[in-house]
Design a protein around this motif. Sequence first.
Motif, PDB file in Angstrom:
ATOM      1  N   HIS A   1       0.814  -1.223   0.000  1.00  9.29           N
ATOM      2  CA  HIS A   1       0.000   0.000   0.000  1.00  9.29           C
ATOM      3  C   HIS A   1       0.846   1.271   0.000  1.00  9.29           C
ATOM      4  O   HIS A   1       0.353   2.340  -0.381  1.00  9.29           O
ATOM      5  CB  HIS A   1      -0.957   0.001   1.196  1.00  9.29           C
ATOM      6  N   LYS A   2       2.105   1.169   0.381  1.00  8.36           N
ATOM      7  CA  LYS A   2       2.990   2.336   0.383  1.00  8.36           C
ATOM      8  C   LYS A   2       3.627   2.605  -0.983  1.00  8.36           C
ATOM      9  O   LYS A   2       4.286   3.628  -1.148  1.00  8.36           O
ATOM     10  CB  LYS A   2       4.089   2.176   1.435  1.00  8.36           C
ATOM     11  N   LEU A   3       3.432   1.688  -1.933  1.00  7.87           N
ATOM     12  CA  LEU A   3       3.977   1.938  -3.273  1.00  7.87           C
ATOM     13  C   LEU A   3       3.330   3.183  -3.864  1.00  7.87           C
ATOM     14  O   LEU A   3       2.120   3.393  -3.726  1.00  7.87           O
ATOM     15  CB  LEU A   3       3.709   0.739  -4.195  1.00  7.87           C
ATOM     16  N   SER A   4       4.126   4.000  -4.499  1.00 13.14           N
ATOM     17  CA  SER A   4       3.596   5.226  -5.114  1.00 13.14           C
ATOM     18  C   SER A   4       2.614   4.866  -6.229  1.00 13.14           C
ATOM     19  O   SER A   4       2.874   3.951  -7.018  1.00 13.14           O
ATOM     20  CB  SER A   4       4.732   6.067  -5.699  1.00 13.14           C
ATOM     21  N   PRO A   5       1.518   5.594  -6.316  1.00 15.65           N
ATOM     22  CA  PRO A   5       0.553   5.334  -7.392  1.00 15.65           C
ATOM     23  C   PRO A   5       1.221   5.462  -8.762  1.00 15.65           C
ATOM     24  O   PRO A   5       2.060   6.339  -8.984  1.00 15.65           O
ATOM     25  CB  PRO A   5      -0.510   6.422  -7.198  1.00 15.65           C
ATOM     26  N   ASN A   6       0.888   4.578  -9.653  1.00 16.71           N
ATOM     27  CA  ASN A   6       1.397   4.557 -11.025  1.00 16.71           C
ATOM     28  C   ASN A   6       2.919   4.386 -11.119  1.00 16.71           C
ATOM     29  O   ASN A   6       3.512   4.746 -12.127  1.00 16.71           O
ATOM     30  CB  ASN A   6       0.957   5.813 -11.784  1.00 16.71           C
TER      31      ASN A   6
END
Length: 142
Positions: free
Chosen positions: A55-60
């Motif tokens: 969930h901490k991965l940056s969007p896109n």
Amino acid sequence: MLDLPKYNGTSDPNEHVIVYICAVKGNDLKDGEIESVLLKKFGETLSKWSMIWCHKLSPNSIDAFAMLANSFIKAHAGTIKVATRKSDVFKIKQRENEMLREFVSRFQMERMECPPVSDDWAVQAFTQGLNKRSLVASKQLK
């Protein structure tokens, strides 16, 4: 969709990715759908800290499953099993109260977890792994 055990950060992340890919590809998906499903459903196979990592991965920031898998494996590299060595077969020892038949069975099971070794090595490792009682009995049989 997938009936996989959730990855909780305590096992080999490589194995989790492989099992996940096999499960997705085992469904009746068209070739063009596989990549999309791999990306979209991967988070559902995670729990605890792994879920938070996802969930901490940056969007896109991820546009291919290979990128996601690579990032996942790097983030969880501390849980990758230490590679076994061929010499580890010599660490298999018969327990003091273990019957010979039980040791033979356990030796074979543990041997399968080690890298392949020659039959000569396996025989030598097995013989060296016998406890004193079994070793004396086997010499008397000779």
